[in-house]
Motif scaffolding. Structure first.
Motif, PDB file in Angstrom:
ATOM      1  N   THR A   4       0.818  -1.129  -0.039  1.00  0.00           N
ATOM      2  CA  THR A   4       0.050   0.024   0.082  1.00  0.00           C
ATOM      3  C   THR A   4       1.054   1.343  -0.055  1.00  0.00           C
ATOM      4  O   THR A   4       1.919   1.285   0.570  1.00  0.00           O
ATOM      5  CB  THR A   4      -1.064   0.057   1.260  1.00  0.00           C
ATOM      6  OG1 THR A   4      -0.063  -0.024   2.300  1.00  0.00           O
ATOM      7  CG2 THR A   4      -1.839  -1.127   1.390  1.00  0.00           C
ATOM      8  N   THR A   5       0.330   2.240  -0.573  1.00  0.00           N
ATOM      9  CA  THR A   5       1.149   3.490  -0.346  1.00  0.00           C
ATOM     10  C   THR A   5       0.650   4.402   0.785  1.00  0.00           C
ATOM     11  O   THR A   5      -0.660   4.388   0.889  1.00  0.00           O
ATOM     12  CB  THR A   5       0.745   4.388  -1.753  1.00  0.00           C
ATOM     13  OG1 THR A   5      -0.434   4.526  -1.923  1.00  0.00           O
ATOM     14  CG2 THR A   5       1.394   3.412  -2.980  1.00  0.00           C
ATOM     15  N   SER A   8      -1.909  10.456  -0.045  1.00  0.00           N
ATOM     16  CA  SER A   8      -1.421  11.150  -0.997  1.00  0.00           C
ATOM     17  C   SER A   8      -1.974  12.513  -0.836  1.00  0.00           C
ATOM     18  O   SER A   8      -3.205  12.738  -0.354  1.00  0.00           O
ATOM     19  CB  SER A   8      -1.487  10.749  -2.432  1.00  0.00           C
ATOM     20  OG  SER A   8      -1.324  11.829  -3.389  1.00  0.00           O
ATOM     21  N   LEU A  14      -8.486   4.790  -3.234  1.00  0.00           N
ATOM     22  CA  LEU A  14      -7.773   3.505  -3.099  1.00  0.00           C
ATOM     23  C   LEU A  14      -8.037   2.598  -4.083  1.00  0.00           C
ATOM     24  O   LEU A  14      -9.417   2.210  -4.352  1.00  0.00           O
ATOM     25  CB  LEU A  14      -7.878   2.735  -1.668  1.00  0.00           C
ATOM     26  CG  LEU A  14      -7.462   1.501  -1.407  1.00  0.00           C
ATOM     27  CD1 LEU A  14      -5.694   1.560  -1.400  1.00  0.00           C
ATOM     28  CD2 LEU A  14      -7.880   0.784  -0.327  1.00  0.00           C
ATOM     29  N   ASP A  29       0.927  -0.835 -10.444  1.00  0.00           N
ATOM     30  CA  ASP A  29       1.068  -0.452  -8.880  1.00  0.00           C
ATOM     31  C   ASP A  29       1.976   0.937  -8.848  1.00  0.00           C
ATOM     32  O   ASP A  29       1.572   2.080  -8.443  1.00  0.00           O
ATOM     33  CB  ASP A  29       1.843  -1.424  -7.768  1.00  0.00           C
ATOM     34  CG  ASP A  29       2.074  -0.645  -6.515  1.00  0.00           C
ATOM     35  OD1 ASP A  29       0.983  -0.556  -5.905  1.00  0.00           O
ATOM     36  OD2 ASP A  29       3.087  -0.245  -6.195  1.00  0.00           O
ATOM     37  N   ALA A  30       3.167   1.107  -9.478  1.00  0.00           N
ATOM     38  CA  ALA A  30       3.934   2.475  -9.877  1.00  0.00           C
ATOM     39  C   ALA A  30       3.318   3.339 -10.536  1.00  0.00           C
ATOM     40  O   ALA A  30       3.141   4.547 -10.113  1.00  0.00           O
ATOM     41  CB  ALA A  30       5.126   1.829 -10.548  1.00  0.00           C
ATOM     42  N   ARG A  33       0.438   4.606  -8.400  1.00  0.00           N
ATOM     43  CA  ARG A  33       1.005   5.483  -7.267  1.00  0.00           C
ATOM     44  C   ARG A  33       1.340   6.901  -7.825  1.00  0.00           C
ATOM     45  O   ARG A  33       0.983   7.874  -7.155  1.00  0.00           O
ATOM     46  CB  ARG A  33       1.789   4.955  -6.558  1.00  0.00           C
ATOM     47  CG  ARG A  33       1.568   3.731  -5.648  1.00  0.00           C
ATOM     48  CD  ARG A  33       2.495   3.130  -4.538  1.00  0.00           C
ATOM     49  NE  ARG A  33       3.157   2.403  -5.457  1.00  0.00           N
ATOM     50  CZ  ARG A  33       4.747   2.596  -5.674  1.00  0.00           C
ATOM     51  NH1 ARG A  33       5.090   3.929  -5.298  1.00  0.00           N
ATOM     52  NH2 ARG A  33       5.593   1.841  -6.315  1.00  0.00           N
ATOM     53  N   ARG A  34       2.042   6.964  -8.929  1.00  0.00           N
ATOM     54  CA  ARG A  34       2.523   7.894  -9.518  1.00  0.00           C
ATOM     55  C   ARG A  34       1.431   9.001 -10.030  1.00  0.00           C
ATOM     56  O   ARG A  34       1.600  10.210 -10.174  1.00  0.00           O
ATOM     57  CB  ARG A  34       3.374   7.659 -10.909  1.00  0.00           C
ATOM     58  CG  ARG A  34       4.008   8.732 -11.570  1.00  0.00           C
ATOM     59  CD  ARG A  34       4.857   8.207 -12.745  1.00  0.00           C
ATOM     60  NE  ARG A  34       5.647   7.292 -12.571  1.00  0.00           N
ATOM     61  CZ  ARG A  34       6.318   6.534 -13.532  1.00  0.00           C
ATOM     62  NH1 ARG A  34       6.045   6.932 -14.870  1.00  0.00           N
ATOM     63  NH2 ARG A  34       6.953   5.458 -13.165  1.00  0.00           N
ATOM     64  N   ARG A  38      -3.866   5.697  -3.999  1.00  0.00           N
ATOM     65  CA  ARG A  38      -3.364   4.709  -3.394  1.00  0.00           C
ATOM     66  C   ARG A  38      -3.410   3.472  -3.901  1.00  0.00           C
ATOM     67  O   ARG A  38      -4.339   3.339  -4.742  1.00  0.00           O
ATOM     68  CB  ARG A  38      -3.932   4.764  -1.854  1.00  0.00           C
ATOM     69  CG  ARG A  38      -3.444   6.145  -0.981  1.00  0.00           C
ATOM     70  CD  ARG A  38      -4.072   5.899   0.497  1.00  0.00           C
ATOM     71  NE  ARG A  38      -5.387   5.821   0.370  1.00  0.00           N
ATOM     72  CZ  ARG A  38      -6.253   4.967   1.105  1.00  0.00           C
ATOM     73  NH1 ARG A  38      -5.622   4.206   1.962  1.00  0.00           N
ATOM     74  NH2 ARG A  38      -7.462   5.090   1.157  1.00  0.00           N
ATOM     75  N   CYS A  39      -2.633   2.277  -3.748  1.00  0.00           N
ATOM     76  CA  CYS A  39      -2.877   1.129  -4.265  1.00  0.00           C
ATOM     77  C   CYS A  39      -2.573   0.012  -3.313  1.00  0.00           C
ATOM     78  O   CYS A  39      -1.539   0.108  -2.421  1.00  0.00           O
ATOM     79  CB  CYS A  39      -1.850   0.984  -5.374  1.00  0.00           C
ATOM     80  SG  CYS A  39      -2.183  -0.312  -6.454  1.00  0.00           S
TER      81      CYS A  39
END
Length: 240
Positions: A4-5, A8, A14, A29-30, A33-34, A38-39
């Motif tokens: 999870t991130t 933000s 999410l 996922d990257a 998030r970028r 959230r992931c």
């Protein structure tokens, strides 16, 4: 495996990513998030269902072919518990799976191989579309109020109090279906298709569910509101 991130500053939305291929999962996922979302990630269907129930994500990005629990079965479980947006991921040759997924209630789909940036754009589009949907007004029939979004049915009493009806998921679906069009007669096959879509139940199973629902309405002081129409099915409220 769960990742999870942190929250933000751009969004607290999410996304639950259910994908069994580590390389694809890592890249998506990257990118998610970028984009400021959230992931959480799950590598199989059973873990995906557990995370869905515990984390209540804003959107699920769901691969079709998963170990543990097939993606379409997971989609059925998600739809049985609410209207969380779902984007299904499928291989190019899986047109049947793709169409079936949409029939089961998926909001969109992407086909492998895909551009991760396009997937994120699809996620954003579905989140915007579903967030913009107006709240659905509760259904009112006599003293009964049915909130389909909140998934609760209440009985309003004379003294101004409201008490919840202790309904199962199937009983709630049946009551909401009948109450949406009072006095319309619904066939047993229609009720199975719309209230037990994930089941292969026989028509007589509907009779059992209706019997239990009628009993609960009677206990709540609502009389015998559901009428059996011989040879056809059921309707809400007896004709006088």
């Amino acid at each position: 495996m769960l990742a999870t991130t942190p929250p933000s500053s751009h969004s607290d939305r999410l996304v639950l990513l259910v994908e069994d291929e580590p390389g694809i999962s890592s890249v998506l996922d990257a990118y998610i998030r970028r984009d400021g979302l959230r992931c959480a990630t799950a590598a199989d269907g059973l873990e995906g269902l557990r995370l869905f129930r515990t984390m209540r994500p804003d959107l699920v990005l769901l691969d079709i072919h998963l170990p543990g629990m097939d993606g379409l079965d997971l989609l059925k479980e998600i739809r049985s518990e609410g209207q969380t947006p779902v984007i299904i991921v499928t291989a190019l040759a899986d047109d049947v799976d793709k169409l079936l997924g949409l029939q089961l209630g998926a909001d969109d789909y992407v086909v492998k191989p895909f551009n991760p940036a396009e997937v994120v754009a699809r996620i954003r589009a579905v989140l915007r579309r579903t967030s913009a949907q107006p709240e659905q007004a509760p259904i009112r029939v006599g003293s009964i109020e049915i909130d389909e979004q909140g998934h609760v049915a209440m009985v309003h009493l004379d003294e101004g109090r409201a008490v919840p009806l202790p309904l199962t998921l199937t009983e709630f679906r049946l009551l909401a279906c009948l109450a949406a069009q009072p006095r319309r007669c619904f066939s047993r096959s229609f009720l199975i298709e719309h209230c037990l879509p994930e089941s292969e139940a026989l028509e007589r199973v509907i009779d059992s569910h209706i019997s239990k629902l009628r009993r609960k309405l009677q206990i709540a002081g609502q009389g015998d509101l559901i009428e059996a129409v011989r040879g056809i099915g059921y309707r809400l409220w007896r004709e006088s």
